[in-house]
Write an enzyme that holds these catalytic residues in place. Structure first.
Site, PDB file in Angstrom:
ATOM      1  N   GLY B  81       0.840  -1.185   0.000  1.00 22.17           N
ATOM      2  CA  GLY B  81       0.000   0.000   0.000  1.00 22.17           C
ATOM      3  C   GLY B  81       0.869   1.227   0.000  1.00 22.17           C
ATOM      4  O   GLY B  81       2.102   1.135  -0.063  1.00 22.17           O
ATOM      5  N   VAL B  86       3.081  -5.631   3.314  1.00 26.04           N
ATOM      6  CA  VAL B  86       2.795  -6.723   4.232  1.00 26.04           C
ATOM      7  C   VAL B  86       3.403  -8.000   3.662  1.00 26.04           C
ATOM      8  O   VAL B  86       3.212  -8.306   2.483  1.00 26.04           O
ATOM      9  CB  VAL B  86       1.276  -6.920   4.433  1.00 26.04           C
ATOM     10  N   LYS B 101       4.379  -6.443   8.869  1.00 27.55           N
ATOM     11  CA  LYS B 101       4.065  -5.179   8.215  1.00 27.55           C
ATOM     12  C   LYS B 101       5.309  -4.310   8.288  1.00 27.55           C
ATOM     13  O   LYS B 101       5.816  -4.045   9.377  1.00 27.55           O
ATOM     14  CB  LYS B 101       2.884  -4.520   8.944  1.00 27.55           C
ATOM     15  N   ASP B 192      -8.815   3.101  14.440  1.00 31.61           N
ATOM     16  CA  ASP B 192      -9.095   2.897  13.022  1.00 31.61           C
ATOM     17  C   ASP B 192     -10.004   1.692  12.805  1.00 31.61           C
ATOM     18  O   ASP B 192      -9.726   0.817  11.986  1.00 31.61           O
ATOM     19  CB  ASP B 192      -7.778   2.727  12.253  1.00 31.61           C
TER      20      ASP B 192
END
Lengths: 210, 537
Positions: B81, B86, B101, B192
């Site tokens: 991302g 990951v 990660k 989150d």
């Protein structure tokens, strides 16, 4: 500890004149009876049957510092030795309970080992970044100390026979046919028995909420 | 019930078979079976861990080690991302595959913070929270490794299977409340919560992933128009506050709303506009979008969406209790109408039996107000105020059944104790100074005054015997009055009854007290009334 070979630790050698008997598919109950009457063949068969299972099981239960192959081997053999030496005291609570008994002895052995390691100065090499427990085993790392303890105490509250079924299926990963041979039953019946034992265990388990 | 026993065994057989956990079947369990169901859920997870240890991962042969990071053999990239990558990696210490990660870090301060938070998370082990195994900085990169969850995100599930049923949403909500409360108890917030960050693993377990530790580094990208994150932000966070337990609850409210409707409650593109919508509660009511839902469920979810954090549920555990109550009483409904007459008769017989005092019934009860680190005893008549947190301390000399109600004068009082999912439950054992309402195994709960009335009246009924009459009434009230009456909250009396008043007399608290014999000063029954006026403002 140095690596000890099976031959050194366990009296495997068959004495002359002793009648070799088929031991491969005999139920553990029968083998135990034969060990009690002094048959080394039966003793040999019991060890063969359980050593690999216990070895693998111990691997996940020992902290890294003690997971040296030889140490695991030693520990498992020691537990088996102890179990066999005390076999006269073992009171069967039905098929399958011998494995629960073995596991308990090994678990105690593992705990002693962890205590010993904690007194040993080299244990400082353990990852200090992970303060979860002093010497976490993989199982503790994966599920957490508290949860493992809750599981152990719930398990200990069940009848030995049910403990054996659960340990064989979940912890040792034995198949239903294997367990069926062990307890002298059929795979289908074993499946039902394991499920019932699990329901019992679930009821005894204080649901983990933390 | 025999049916439930069979269900339990079927679920257990699934665990033994290493099949996916039948979590729909699990969600249908209630009462004691629900507890056993929780136990099975836990066992299913332990079984997975045990099995993972039995199967030695194929190393080196199957997957080549790409590189090493902090002692891990990094095997395969799972995703990438804007913020990082990951990887699937092998942890030789755990003898397990993990998810790693990784992201670049140019700042020492950020690395330090990341590591500190990672280590804090590593202490947390909860079935509904992704397990963090370690965090490290190396070669200009920081990494956090966690359990490798095999499953799909709720966003993906929603995309492929459409909106969730009420039962599924309640189950997801309950599991996330449990996980979040463990996080909140550590003094942290997740920050989150969103459909993309919640995974349903192959066994049906709901796992909350992607903690702030990783997010700290994404601060810059936080308001990017990515994956709908901003729709989950609470108005106070939009106004600049740090995320906290209340904003996690808001985000969970948004998530549940979305699972039920496939849409967000607020959709403005502009952040200011979004906040305006939130403050005005300018959303389509859940009832309009899903008229099939129980009122109690829509209420519980929408309360989590209240713009004022103080108007939300007093904590995620309270939301949990509301969710649970919204779905479980269905089963009891038919039962207590049919059984009412019979129970009244039995109740009368039980009462006769209780008239023979076997031993002296000893009990100490006192209300306390919790302050910041203090605990102040509340004498009858002392003033209380909005936001006050109250507890009832009970010390009994024998096993004691306690029932606590908030009486606002309406026929149906609010049940404050016992509460579903909250320990200790009845009976209270002697030898402990119990703090009611109790705890959910995680945090001590308190009752929070969340409305302004003239006064608050608490009725405490205690007895060395189970009072089936009272319990039956509780069940009935739960059905009749309002979905929210299992909340550890107050002011519910202001809600209009969801159905027509119950025919006949004898269902009101006053009538119940009379029928119990409170006015006769029985030796084995105690009925106390505590009245606290609201402090003038």
């Amino acid at each position: 500890m140095s690596a000890s070979s099976l031959a050194q630790v366990l009296p495997f050698g068959r004495r002359n004149g002793e009648r070799p008997a088929a031991t491969g598919s005999e139920p553990t109950e029968v083998l135990i009876r034969r060990v009690r009457s002094g048959e080394n063949v039966a003793r040999d068969a019991l060890v063969r049957r359980f050593l690999p299972l216990l070895r693998q099981w111990a691997h996940g239960r020992l902290p890294r510092a003690a997971r040296d192959l030889h140490e695991t081997e030693d520990l498992v053999q020691l537990a088996l030795m102890r179990a066999l030496r005390q076999i006269d005291h073992f009171e069967s609570e039905g098929p399958g309970s011998f494995l629960a008994y073995l596991r308990q002895i090994l678990l105690n052995q593992v705990r002693d080992e962890v205590r010993r390691l904690m007194r040993r100065p080299e244990s400082a090499e353990i990852d200090t970044e992970m303060p979860d427990t002093d010497l976490p085993s993989p199982v503790e790392q994966l599920v957490g100390h508290e949860r493992l303890r809750a599981y152990e105490s719930a398990l200990a509250s069940l009848p030995k026979r049910q403990q054996g079924l659960i340990v064989m299926r979940l912890e040792f990963g034995m198949s239903y046919p294997e367990i069926a041979t062990e307890v002298g039953s059929t795979p289908d019946a074993v499946r039902v028995m394991v499920a019932r034992a699990l329901v019992q265990l679930a009821t005894a388990l204080k649901p983990h909420q933390a | 019930m025999a049916g439930d026993k069979q269900d339990l065994e079927r679920i257990a057989a699934g665990i033994a078979d290493d099949a996916a956990l039948d979590w729909r079947l699990l969600a249908r369990l209630d009462g004691d079976d629900a507890d056993a169901g929780d136990g099975l859920r836990e066992l299913s997870q332990l079984a997975q861990v045990f099995r993972g240890l039995q199967i030695r991962p194929e190393r080196s042969s199957a997957s080549r080690v790409q590189f090493r990071f902090a002692g891990l053999d990094v095997l395969e990239k799972l995703g990438e991302g804007a913020q990082g990558e990951v990887w699937r990696a092998y942890d030789p210490m755990l003898d397990q595959e993990v998810a790693l990660k990784l992201r670049r870090s140019d700042s020492d301060a950020l690395s330090h913070q990341f590591l500190a938070e990672g280590r804090r998370l590593a202490k947390l082990r909860h079935p509904n929270i992704v397990s963090v195994y370690g965090a490290a900085a190396q070669d200009g990169r920081v990494g956090l490794w966690t359990e490798l969850v095999r499953g799909r995100s709720l966003a993906e599930v929603l995309e492929s299977e459409g909106e969730f049923s009420a039962a599924d949403v309640v189950q997801v909500g309950i599991e996330l409340c449990r996980g979040l409360s463990a996080v909140h108890r550590l003094g942290m917030a997740h920050g989150d919560v969103k459909a993309e960050n919640v995974l349903r693993d192959v066994s049906g377990r709901i796992v909350l992933a992607d903690f702030g530790a990783a997010r700290e580094f994404e601060r810059d990208g936080l308001f990017d128009a990515v994956s709908g994150t901003r729709q989950y932000l609470a108005p106070e966070v939009l106004a600049g506050d740090n995320p906290g337990p209340a904003s996690d609850q808001f985000a969970l409210g948004v998530l549940l709303y979305r699972l039920l409707t496939r849409r967000y409650p607020y959709t403005a593109d502009d952040l200011d506009q979004l906040r305006v919508q939130q403050l005005a509660e300018a959303r389509v009511p859940l009832r309009d979008l899903r008229p099939d839902l129980p009122r109690s469920l829509t209420r519980a979810v929408e309360r989590a969406l209240a713009p004022n954090p103080a108007r939300r549920h007093a904590g995620v555990l309270v939301l949990l209790a509301a969710l649970e109550a919204s779905i479980r009483p269905w089963r009891m409904q038919a039962l207590h109408w049919a059984g009412l007459a019979a129970v009244l008769l039995v109740g009368a017989a039980a009462l006769l039996w209780q008239l023979r005092p076997v031993q002296e019934f000893k009990l100490e009860s006192r209300f306390y107000r919790d302050g910041a680190g203090t605990r102040e005893p509340l004498q009858d008549g002392m003033p209380i105020a909005l936001g006050d947190k109250l507890r009832l301390e009970i010390a009994a000399a024998q096993p004691t059944w306690i029932y606590v109600f908030n009486d606002d004068g309406s026929p149906e009082p609010t049940v404050l104790y016992p509460l579903p999912g909250v320990a200790p439950g009845n009976p209270l054992t002697p030898g402990t100074r119990w703090q009611l309402p109790g705890h959910d195994g995680i945090t001590g709960l308190s009752w929070q005054v969340d409305s302004e009335a003239e006064r608050e009246t608490f009725v405490v009924i205690s007895s060395p015997k189970r009072l089936s009459q009272v319990e039956d009434s509780i069940a009935q009230w739960r059905h009749v009055v309002s979905p929210d009456n299992a909340l550890v909250a107050r002011g519910v009396g202001r809600l209009a009854p969801a159905t027509a008043p119950v025919p006949g007399e004898g269902v009101s608290l006053a009538a119940l007290l009379q029928r119990l014999g409170c006015d006769k000063a029985e030796a084995a029954l105690r009925c106390e009334r505590f009245v606290f006026p609201h402090a003038p403002r």
